[in-house]
Design a protein around this motif. Structure first.
Motif, mmCIF file in Angstrom:
data_model
loop_
_atom_site.group_PDB
_atom_site.id
_atom_site.type_symbol
_atom_site.label_atom_id
_atom_site.label_comp_id
_atom_site.label_asym_id
_atom_site.label_seq_id
_atom_site.Cartn_x
_atom_site.Cartn_y
_atom_site.Cartn_z
ATOM 1 N N LEU A 230 0.831 -1.217 0.000
ATOM 2 C CA LEU A 230 0.000 0.000 0.000
ATOM 3 C C LEU A 230 0.860 1.259 0.000
ATOM 4 O O LEU A 230 0.561 2.232 -0.701
ATOM 5 N N MET A 231 1.928 1.242 0.784
ATOM 6 C CA MET A 231 2.790 2.422 0.833
ATOM 7 C C MET A 231 3.571 2.575 -0.465
ATOM 8 O O MET A 231 3.735 3.693 -0.975
ATOM 9 N N ARG A 232 4.029 1.458 -1.010
ATOM 10 C CA ARG A 232 4.767 1.529 -2.283
ATOM 11 C C ARG A 232 3.881 2.076 -3.395
ATOM 12 O O ARG A 232 4.269 3.002 -4.112
ATOM 13 N N TRP A 233 2.699 1.515 -3.537
ATOM 14 C CA TRP A 233 1.833 1.873 -4.654
ATOM 15 C C TRP A 233 1.251 3.281 -4.518
ATOM 16 O O TRP A 233 1.080 3.987 -5.513
ATOM 17 N N ASN A 234 0.967 3.696 -3.313
ATOM 18 C CA ASN A 234 0.276 4.968 -3.126
ATOM 19 C C ASN A 234 1.210 6.098 -2.702
ATOM 20 O O ASN A 234 1.280 7.133 -3.375
ATOM 21 N N ILE A 235 1.941 5.914 -1.593
ATOM 22 C CA ILE A 235 2.787 6.997 -1.090
ATOM 23 C C ILE A 235 3.964 7.252 -2.033
ATOM 24 O O ILE A 235 4.236 8.399 -2.413
ATOM 25 N N MET A 236 4.675 6.193 -2.424
ATOM 26 C CA MET A 236 5.841 6.384 -3.280
ATOM 27 C C MET A 236 5.443 6.980 -4.624
ATOM 28 O O MET A 236 6.089 7.906 -5.131
ATOM 29 N N ARG A 237 4.370 6.472 -5.219
ATOM 30 C CA ARG A 237 3.929 7.010 -6.518
ATOM 31 C C ARG A 237 3.516 8.464 -6.388
ATOM 32 O O ARG A 237 3.821 9.290 -7.244
ATOM 33 N N ALA A 238 2.791 8.764 -5.317
ATOM 34 C CA ALA A 238 2.339 10.142 -5.128
ATOM 35 C C ALA A 238 3.517 11.087 -4.965
ATOM 36 O O ALA A 238 3.489 12.230 -5.452
ATOM 37 N N TYR A 239 4.569 10.624 -4.294
ATOM 38 C CA TYR A 239 5.759 11.462 -4.113
ATOM 39 C C TYR A 239 6.511 11.633 -5.433
ATOM 40 O O TYR A 239 6.897 12.743 -5.805
ATOM 41 N N MET A 240 6.709 10.541 -6.153
ATOM 42 C CA MET A 240 7.477 10.598 -7.395
ATOM 43 C C MET A 240 6.799 11.471 -8.451
ATOM 44 O O MET A 240 7.446 12.245 -9.150
ATOM 45 N N PHE A 241 5.467 11.327 -8.554
ATOM 46 C CA PHE A 241 4.744 12.014 -9.623
ATOM 47 C C PHE A 241 3.990 13.256 -9.153
ATOM 48 O O PHE A 241 3.162 13.798 -9.888
ATOM 49 N N LYS A 242 4.294 13.684 -7.903
ATOM 50 C CA LYS A 242 3.736 14.933 -7.376
ATOM 51 C C LYS A 242 2.207 14.947 -7.476
ATOM 52 O O LYS A 242 1.593 15.921 -7.914
ATOM 53 N N MET A 243 1.590 13.857 -7.030
ATOM 54 C CA MET A 243 0.142 13.709 -7.125
ATOM 55 C C MET A 243 -0.585 14.384 -5.964
ATOM 56 O O MET A 243 -1.774 14.686 -6.062
ATOM 57 N N ILE A 244 0.119 14.592 -4.853
ATOM 58 C CA ILE A 244 -0.477 15.190 -3.651
ATOM 59 C C ILE A 244 0.531 16.172 -3.082
ATOM 60 O O ILE A 244 1.746 15.957 -3.166
ATOM 61 N N GLY A 245 0.025 17.241 -2.482
ATOM 62 C CA GLY A 245 0.908 18.197 -1.831
ATOM 63 C C GLY A 245 1.767 17.528 -0.776
ATOM 64 O O GLY A 245 1.314 16.609 -0.076
ATOM 65 N N LYS A 246 3.003 17.961 -0.637
ATOM 66 C CA LYS A 246 3.938 17.279 0.258
ATOM 67 C C LYS A 246 3.526 17.348 1.716
ATOM 68 O O LYS A 246 3.775 16.415 2.487
ATOM 69 N N ASP A 247 2.889 18.439 2.141
ATOM 70 C CA ASP A 247 2.436 18.519 3.536
ATOM 71 C C ASP A 247 1.387 17.448 3.822
ATOM 72 O O ASP A 247 1.432 16.778 4.864
ATOM 73 N N SER A 248 0.421 17.279 2.903
ATOM 74 C CA SER A 248 -0.618 16.259 3.088
ATOM 75 C C SER A 248 -0.009 14.864 3.028
ATOM 76 O O SER A 248 -0.372 13.973 3.806
ATOM 77 N N LEU A 249 0.922 14.683 2.105
ATOM 78 C CA LEU A 249 1.559 13.386 1.966
ATOM 79 C C LEU A 249 2.369 13.041 3.220
ATOM 80 O O LEU A 249 2.387 11.895 3.672
ATOM 81 N N TYR A 250 3.004 14.045 3.804
ATOM 82 C CA TYR A 250 3.768 13.835 5.034
ATOM 83 C C TYR A 250 2.858 13.366 6.166
ATOM 84 O O TYR A 250 3.214 12.449 6.922
ATOM 85 N N GLN A 251 1.689 13.965 6.277
ATOM 86 C CA GLN A 251 0.788 13.613 7.375
ATOM 87 C C GLN A 251 0.414 12.135 7.338
ATOM 88 O O GLN A 251 0.458 11.445 8.359
ATOM 89 N N VAL A 252 0.067 11.635 6.151
ATOM 90 C CA VAL A 252 -0.350 10.240 6.071
ATOM 91 C C VAL A 252 0.861 9.307 6.154
ATOM 92 O O VAL A 252 0.808 8.259 6.804
ATOM 93 N N SER A 253 1.980 9.682 5.542
ATOM 94 C CA SER A 253 3.168 8.836 5.591
ATOM 95 C C SER A 253 3.696 8.712 7.013
ATOM 96 O O SER A 253 4.089 7.630 7.458
ATOM 97 N N GLU A 254 3.684 9.812 7.736
ATOM 98 C CA GLU A 254 4.153 9.803 9.120
ATOM 99 C C GLU A 254 3.228 8.985 10.009
ATOM 100 O O GLU A 254 3.665 8.364 10.989
ATOM 101 N N ALA A 255 1.930 8.945 9.663
ATOM 102 C CA ALA A 255 0.974 8.186 10.466
ATOM 103 C C ALA A 255 1.129 6.681 10.276
ATOM 104 O O ALA A 255 0.936 5.899 11.212
ATOM 105 N N ILE A 256 1.494 6.244 9.069
ATOM 106 C CA ILE A 256 1.498 4.805 8.789
ATOM 107 C C ILE A 256 2.869 4.152 8.956
ATOM 108 O O ILE A 256 2.950 2.960 9.273
ATOM 109 N N LEU A 257 3.946 4.913 8.762
ATOM 110 C CA LEU A 257 5.268 4.287 8.766
ATOM 111 C C LEU A 257 5.618 3.628 10.103
ATOM 112 O O LEU A 257 6.143 2.508 10.120
ATOM 113 N N PRO A 258 5.359 4.256 11.249
ATOM 114 C CA PRO A 258 5.657 3.566 12.516
ATOM 115 C C PRO A 258 4.899 2.246 12.665
ATOM 116 O O PRO A 258 5.429 1.277 13.226
#
Length: 667
Positions: free
Chosen positions: A337-365
């Motif tokens: 899920l993180m590979r397909w969604n978070i990594m793709r969104a970061y690489m292709f600038k699909m979501i603002g970085k602040d929003s992406l940080y919030q969800v990535s920081e919530a799930i990574l731990p």
């Protein structure tokens, strides 16, 4: 009248022949072996391919518990000149076949399997009665598609079809022998019936299943077999509905009901709302925790459901719900899920970085906390492989998160996650090493910069800026004297890295004619083979659409800079396989990114109108049409060739430098 009698006799003889197996059972002793004692195999190799073999082995194929298994046994030569071996059997061994060979079991030097007719025999119990599965295995041995499995390995060629009357007789005998237990071997039994009955099989199968459904105490496992067969093999909607109703009445929370419910989910719908509703309803009815309490082979269902649900949440920007999934999912699913969604969104600038940080920081731990849940165990043969896969994937997910934190200048958090990387993950990726350098600079942690750079050099994963930084530190510590810098730099690399690089380069030597060419430069001039006379020329085939090609540019720039003053060496970047205004695309990209390359444009093939004339002529050397592809040309011949990109600019520079120096020193 006499002619009629002869005709009837011939028909009788033909019918008898059709009822006979094709295989030879004479190599087994006794003639009708029993399951209560080992079966002796006696093989006479005289006048056969194995006659003069010093060693003979028997590959024995046993039909036990309605499945094939194979054992390989060495044979001994007795006083009569026969090769012999005893084969242990079980009460459930219904059939045994043997083939004889010399050499390796899977790739024998010579073998004898009775010219694909086989050596085989059915077994009986202590009272001389056929063992359940005997007739089924007799058919399956001669027609492997019936029971499949390892018996395919017995033959050199696919056996010819058996007569339908012979198969029908075997099917009837097997049903009489063990019909009350036929659901134990349902699939091979039905395969046998289909071959025996031909066009009459669907009606037979429907009646058999319909009669079975009248039984009161059918198990969930039995209903699962019936449902799968009716829906997939018979494709009988009415019968399938009947079985489904029985499943939902008798076992509403069972495995079959779960599979039926999953098959009706809307994962393929383009409507995210429909996908979400469908998967949420499935999880309400069949919670993953319920499956974990009694796990079976249906783990793939939850992997697919959570992957589809997570993607739908992410695409519809329900990021809180996406993060909430990590309360339930295992490492394997969460990683995907993180590979397909978070990594793709970061690489292709699909979501603002602040929003992406919030969800990535919530799930990574949560993902990190589940790294030891062993959820990859079924994907690998050995535990060490599964563990290594977890480490690699976690390193990749940490890489994405650290990159995001660096972009947001959250350097303290980035450094914290960097320390969670595996030992290889910390230093084996040049791009990540560059990011870590920027993080340390952002933190003002100068004490950690030199150790980072030296470890990165040891792993040969350096970017151009890292080389500049390392040299600047060296000069500062040596009062501006760089006389010992190259020796210092070479000493940082491990002996293992140097040996691996030497082996890699040695593997890629070639000797292939360079096609004739007339290639245009970025300035509109042309070069021909005459311009490369007495030079060692590196050519990098690339395209603007090729991400690995672009990622390799820093390494190629290191190479260009290293040999900028060497008139014996030339480096060219040759754009190929591009469309539209390919000349402007190449020039604008390279110059816009600040690279200092000698650019060339591949010529257009007049036959196909594709921009790949030179590259296409070298495909016989390359073996495929993938890029990036590096070649080194000397005296009109391609002498070195390598493809792909390792991810390390310094490693790419070292690879091509080593090859160049070897060619320069040739006599």
């Amino acid at each position: 009248m006499k002619k009629l009698n002869i005709f009837l006799v011939l028909l009788f003889v033909q019918a008898v022949l059709h009822a006979q197996p094709r295989f030879d059972s004479s190599v087994f002793k006794p003639a009708r072996p029993k399951t209560t004692e080992p079966v002796e195999v006696l093989y006479n190799a005289k006048d056969k391919d194995l006659e003069f073999s010093d060693e003979v082995h028997a590959a024995c194929f046993l039909f036990e518990d309605f499945a094939w298994k194979r054992i390989n046994l060495p044979m001994q030569k007795n006083s009569a000149g026969l090769w012999t071996v005893a084969v242990s059997v079980k009460p459930t061994t219904a059939f045994i076949a043997a083939r004889f060979y010399q050499g390796d079991a899977d790739h024998p030097d010579m073998l004898d399997n009775n010219q694909d007719l086989g050596y085989a025999v059915a077994l009986c119990d202590e009272k001389g009665r056929a063992v359940p599965g005997a007739y089924l295995s007799e058919a399956a041995f001669q027609q492997p598609t019936i029971a499949g499995g390892g018996i395919f390995a017995y033959y050199n060629n696919q056996p010819t079809a058996l007569p339908a009357d012979y198969l029908k007789a075997l099917a009837e005998k097997e049903f009489t022998l063990s019909g009350q237990h036929y659901l134990r071997y349902f699939q091979p039994f039905m395969n046998l019936q289909k071959l025996a009955l031909g066009d009459a099989f669907p009606a037979f199968a429907r009646k058999l299943i319909t009669d079975e459904l009248k039984q009161k105490n059918l198990t969930d496992e039995v209903l699962n077999q019936l449902y799968s067969f009716a829906s997939a093999r018979l494709q009988d909607k009415e019968l399938t509905r009947s079985i489904e109703q029985r499943v939902n009445t008798d076992f509403p929370g069972g495995a079959t009901a779960r599979f039926i419910a999953y098959s009706k989910t809307m994962g393929g719908s383009p409507d995210n709302a429909e996908v979400i509703t469908s998967y949420e309803n499935f999880l309400k009815r069949f919670p993953v925790q319920q499956w974990r309490e009694r796990p079976n082979s249906q783990g793939f269902i939850y992997y697919a459901v959570y992957r589809g649900l997570g993607a739908a949440y992410f695409e519809s920007r329900q990021l809180d719900k996406f993060a909430k999934l990590y309360d339930d999912i295992d490492f394997r699913t969460g990683n995907e899920l993180m590979r397909w969604n978070i990594m793709r969104a970061y690489m292709f600038k699909m979501i603002g970085k602040d929003s992406l940080y919030q969800v990535s920081e919530a799930i990574l731990p949560k993902l990190i906390a589940r790294r030891n849940d062993n959820s990859y165990k079924d994907d690998f043969d050995r535990q060490t492989q599964a563990d290594s896969n977890v480490m690699k994937n976690l390193d990749d997910r940490l890489f994405t998160h650290i990159s995001l934190l660096k972009d947001l200048k959250k350097y303290t958090e980035a450094r914290k996650y960097f320390l969670l990387l595996s030992e290889d993950g910390k230093y084996n990726n040049a791009e990540l090493n560059e990011i870590n350098l920027q993080v340390l600079e952002g933190l003002g942690d100068d004490k950690q910069i030199l150790p980072l750079l030296e470890m990165s050099a040891r792993y040969n994963a350096m970017t151009p800026r890292m080389f500049d930084k390392l040299k600047a530190i060296y000069l500062k510590e040596h009062a501006g004297n760089d006389s010992g810098y190259q020796t210092y730099l070479a000493g940082l690399k491990s002996n293992e890295e140097k040996a691996a690089m030497q082996a890699y380069v040695d593997h890629n030597w070639v000797n292939h004619p360079m096609p004739d060419f007339r290639l245009e430069t970025a300035d509109g001039l042309f070069i021909t083979p005459a311009d490369w006379k007495d030079k060692i020329v590196v050519v990098d085939f690339w395209a603007t659409w090729c991400r690995p090609c672009i990622m390799a540019f820093p390494g190629m720039q290191l190479l260009v800079d290293k040999y900028a003053q060497d008139k014996q060496v030339a480096v060219y970047m040759l754009g190929t396989m591009q469309t539209g205004n390919y000349k402007d695309k190449s020039v604008n990209y390279v110059r816009g990114e600040g690279f200092r390359f000698n650019l060339l444009h591949d010529s257009v093939n007049p036959k196909t109108n594709e921009q790949d004339l030179v590259f296409r002529q070298l495909i016989p050397l390359f073996g495929d049409s993938s890029i990036p592809r590096k070649i080194i040309v000397k005296n009109g011949r391609v002498r070195y060739c390598s493809g792909g990109y390792s991810g390390s600019p310094s490693k790419l520079m070292d690879e091509l430098s080593l090859a160049i120096e070897i060619l320069k020193n040739e006599k």
